[in-house]
Write a protein that holds these residues in place. Structure first.
Motif, PDB file in Angstrom:
ATOM      1  N   ASP A 187      -2.382  -8.139  14.518  1.00  0.00           N
ATOM      2  CA  ASP A 187      -3.599  -7.346  14.291  1.00  0.00           C
ATOM      3  C   ASP A 187      -3.482  -6.452  13.062  1.00  0.00           C
ATOM      4  N   GLY A 188      -2.316  -6.452  12.421  1.00  0.00           N
ATOM      5  CA  GLY A 188      -2.123  -5.646  11.231  1.00  0.00           C
ATOM      6  C   GLY A 188      -1.754  -4.205  11.494  1.00  0.00           C
ATOM      7  N   ASP A 189      -1.323  -3.899  12.726  1.00  0.00           N
ATOM      8  CA  ASP A 189      -1.033  -2.515  13.101  1.00  0.00           C
ATOM      9  C   ASP A 189       0.453  -2.171  13.074  1.00  0.00           C
ATOM     10  N   VAL A 190       1.309  -3.126  12.733  1.00  0.00           N
ATOM     11  CA  VAL A 190       2.758  -2.909  12.752  1.00  0.00           C
ATOM     12  C   VAL A 190       3.318  -3.115  11.352  1.00  0.00           C
ATOM     13  N   GLY A 191       4.142  -2.180  10.916  1.00  0.00           N
ATOM     14  CA  GLY A 191       4.793  -2.333   9.627  1.00  0.00           C
ATOM     15  C   GLY A 191       5.992  -3.248   9.685  1.00  0.00           C
ATOM     16  N   MET A 192       6.844  -3.067  10.724  1.00  0.00           N
ATOM     17  CA  MET A 192       8.079  -3.849  10.863  1.00  0.00           C
ATOM     18  C   MET A 192       8.364  -4.099  12.333  1.00  0.00           C
ATOM     19  N   ASP A 214       0.826  -1.213   0.000  1.00  0.00           N
ATOM     20  CA  ASP A 214       0.000   0.000   0.000  1.00  0.00           C
ATOM     21  C   ASP A 214       0.860   1.263   0.000  1.00  0.00           C
ATOM     22  N   ALA A 215       1.998   1.189   0.703  1.00  0.00           N
ATOM     23  CA  ALA A 215       2.882   2.357   0.796  1.00  0.00           C
ATOM     24  C   ALA A 215       3.877   2.431  -0.363  1.00  0.00           C
ATOM     25  N   GLY A 216       3.884   1.396  -1.215  1.00  0.00           N
ATOM     26  CA  GLY A 216       4.779   1.393  -2.367  1.00  0.00           C
ATOM     27  C   GLY A 216       6.242   1.253  -2.014  1.00  0.00           C
ATOM     28  N   ILE A 217       6.557   0.454  -1.008  1.00  0.00           N
ATOM     29  CA  ILE A 217       7.941   0.307  -0.542  1.00  0.00           C
ATOM     30  C   ILE A 217       8.343  -1.166  -0.516  1.00  0.00           C
ATOM     31  N   GLU A 222      11.831  10.872  15.579  1.00  0.00           N
ATOM     32  CA  GLU A 222      11.026  11.225  14.412  1.00  0.00           C
ATOM     33  C   GLU A 222       9.627  10.609  14.475  1.00  0.00           C
ATOM     34  N   ASP A 223       9.282  10.068  15.634  1.00  0.00           N
ATOM     35  CA  ASP A 223       7.946   9.520  15.863  1.00  0.00           C
ATOM     36  C   ASP A 223       7.607   8.407  14.869  1.00  0.00           C
ATOM     37  N   LEU A 224       8.544   7.495  14.691  1.00  0.00           N
ATOM     38  CA  LEU A 224       8.357   6.391  13.749  1.00  0.00           C
ATOM     39  C   LEU A 224       8.152   5.051  14.443  1.00  0.00           C
ATOM     40  N   VAL A 225       7.947   5.087  15.771  1.00  0.00           N
ATOM     41  CA  VAL A 225       7.821   3.830  16.529  1.00  0.00           C
ATOM     42  C   VAL A 225       6.423   3.628  17.107  1.00  0.00           C
ATOM     43  N   GLY A 226       5.502   4.501  16.808  1.00  0.00           N
ATOM     44  CA  GLY A 226       4.132   4.297  17.245  1.00  0.00           C
ATOM     45  C   GLY A 226       3.774   5.021  18.520  1.00  0.00           C
ATOM     46  N   PRO A 227       2.537   4.831  18.985  1.00  0.00           N
ATOM     47  CA  PRO A 227       2.003   5.620  20.105  1.00  0.00           C
ATOM     48  C   PRO A 227       2.471   5.185  21.488  1.00  0.00           C
ATOM     49  N   ALA A 234       7.343   6.217   5.130  1.00  0.00           N
ATOM     50  CA  ALA A 234       6.254   5.952   4.191  1.00  0.00           C
ATOM     51  C   ALA A 234       5.069   5.300   4.893  1.00  0.00           C
ATOM     52  N   LEU A 235       5.346   4.388   5.803  1.00  0.00           N
ATOM     53  CA  LEU A 235       4.279   3.724   6.554  1.00  0.00           C
ATOM     54  C   LEU A 235       3.541   4.720   7.444  1.00  0.00           C
ATOM     55  N   LYS A 236       4.284   5.597   8.084  1.00  0.00           N
ATOM     56  CA  LYS A 236       3.655   6.620   8.924  1.00  0.00           C
ATOM     57  C   LYS A 236       2.751   7.526   8.091  1.00  0.00           C
ATOM     58  N   ALA A 237       3.247   7.931   6.942  1.00  0.00           N
ATOM     59  CA  ALA A 237       2.455   8.797   6.058  1.00  0.00           C
ATOM     60  C   ALA A 237       1.187   8.103   5.587  1.00  0.00           C
ATOM     61  N   ASP A 238       1.217   6.776   5.562  1.00  0.00           N
ATOM     62  CA  ASP A 238       0.067   5.991   5.130  1.00  0.00           C
ATOM     63  C   ASP A 238      -0.871   5.648   6.291  1.00  0.00           C
TER      64      ASP A 238
END
Length: 422
Positions: A264-269, A161-164, A242-247, A179-183
């Motif tokens: 649950d599908g909530d983690v990119g990596m 979905d993020a094209g990566i 850079e706030d790339l690790v989630g809430p 890219a995942l964050k932006a998505d």
């Protein structure tokens, strides 16, 4: 040739129920010997409890061994190490224990060495780095029973979905996370540095940054090395900052919660081990696995872990225990355990078999990483305290206002104190 002897086995569950698998009871003739083994449970339900594995082993062994009784008591990983310690402290050490650590018992002179127990063939079959990790002062006391490695898992659907594509370098990981964050992905990269298993996530990152817990030449702790400080400086500034690790703050995120979020599908990596494959597939998550990204390319060293078998001297059953262990480490039995519980093998012949078998294809990336993996310094009695300190403190290194160099210096001071007390 591997030794074989006669015997009969009973399995004792953690609930105290005993199933006698043979034609006679536990108190047979005067020449009978009873071996007691305490083992950990690798199952995730009653249907696939480790009792299933041991029952099968019992039945096979019982056919040819009428003079040796083996009682296997199975406990959860939450309880098994504590149970063995209680038995040892009470002067009732089991003959064999399959648990998470052996060094304290070895240092106290309570264990047989592997060479006092096993046939030459069995001892030679262990994968070299696992055998080395089982040694204290050059003598092997810990016999690897099961192993695992870690890889970077990524959600294929979120990546598409993020094209990566899956990252190979730290910079590639950041680019993917952005890219995942932006998505709108909740956890672009899940960084579990909470107290449950922070030592694993930490070690994986240190290895990818050309560092580690110990100096490969001297074996001494080097937690505050330049390489380690640079790795955590990068994590703090480039991922957390850079706030790339989630809430959830890394210091408050445990591995189990990160795994659940992935399924649950909530983690990119995130970094994961083989059991995550089954959990993710059960929830329909399409995932891929690649070696941990490094500074300039994929990390050449993965983190490895092993669980350990050990034999206590107290009851004087070295010959019987060794003969039974020769059977436990028979190729067929090692292969059965590995396939039943998605574990990696601890012997070279079974590693060779699984590396080419179609039915083990899902495990191949982990199998490929095993021969060059690096394990915790489990042969040191200091590791228990150092491990606990890492779990407690390392999350502060990447927290707001935290300083990686300061935290790593604190951990190195703890390690040096424990090291000097060994």
């Amino acid at each position: 040739m591997r030794r074989r002897r006669t015997g009969m086995i009973a399995v004792v569950s953690a609930l105290g129920m005993t199933a006698v698998l043979g034609g006679c009871g536990l108190t047979g003739g005067s020449d009978e010997v009873t071996l007691r083994l305490v083992a950990a449970d690798y199952g995730d339900s009653a249907a696939n409890s480790s009792e299933k594995y041991w029952n099968s082993l019992v039945e096979a062994y019982e056919k040819d061994h009428p003079d040796v009784n083996v009682e296997v008591s199975i406990y959860s990983w939450t309880d098994v190490d504590r149970k063995v310690k209680e038995l040892v402290d009470a002067g009732k050490a089991p003959d064999l224990a399959q648990i998470g650590a052996y060094a304290d018992y070895a240092k106290a002179g309570k264990l047989y060495t592997a060479s006092e127990l096993l046939s030459i063939t069995t001892q030679a079959d262990f994968l070299p780095q696992l055998a080395a990790a089982g040694a204290v002062n050059g003598a092997q006391y810990g016999m690897p029973f099961a192993s695992s490695t870690r890889l970077l898992f990524y959600n294929k659907s979120l990546f598409a979905d993020a094209g990566i594509e899956a990252p190979q370098t730290w910079q590639g990981l950041v680019t993917a996370a952005e890219a995942l964050k932006a998505d709108g992905v909740k956890f672009p990269y899940a960084l579990p540095l909470g107290p449950e298993e922070a030592q694993a996530e930490t070690m994986q990152w240190l290895l990818s940054g050309r560092g580690g817990y110990t100096d490969p030449n001297t074996g001494s702790y080097v937690l505050d090395s330049d390489e380690n400080v640079e790795t955590f400086d990068w994590l703090k500034s480039e991922l957390v900052g850079e706030d790339l690790v989630g809430p959830v703050e890394p210091k408050s995120l445990d591995r189990a919660d990160a795994f659940e979020a992935f399924t649950d599908g909530d983690v990119g990596m995130l970094n994961g081990h083989p059991t995550l494959m089954k959990a993710a597939a059960a929830k329909g998550v399409k995932f891929g696995m690649v070696p941990m990204p490094g500074v300039e390319g994929p990390s050449r060293i993965s983190m490895g872990v092993a669980d350990w078998m050990m034999a206590f001297k107290q009851n004087g059953h070295a010959e019987e225990a060794g003969d039974f262990l020769d059977f436990v480490y028979d190729d067929e039995n090692v292969l059965s355990l590995s396939r039943e519980y998605d574990l990696l093998p601890v012997t070279t012949p079974v590693w060779d078999t699984m590396s080419v078998a179609k039915e083990d294809a899902d495990l191949k990336p982990f199998l490929d990483a095993l021969p060059t993996s690096e394990l915790y310094p489990v042969g040191r009695t200091s590791w228990a305290a150092v491990n606990a300190a890492i779990k407690q403190k390392i999350g502060r290194a990447v927290a707001y206002g935290g300083d990686p160099a300061t935290v790593l210096r604190e951990l190195q001071a703890t390690a040096a104190t424990e090291e000097n007390a060994e």
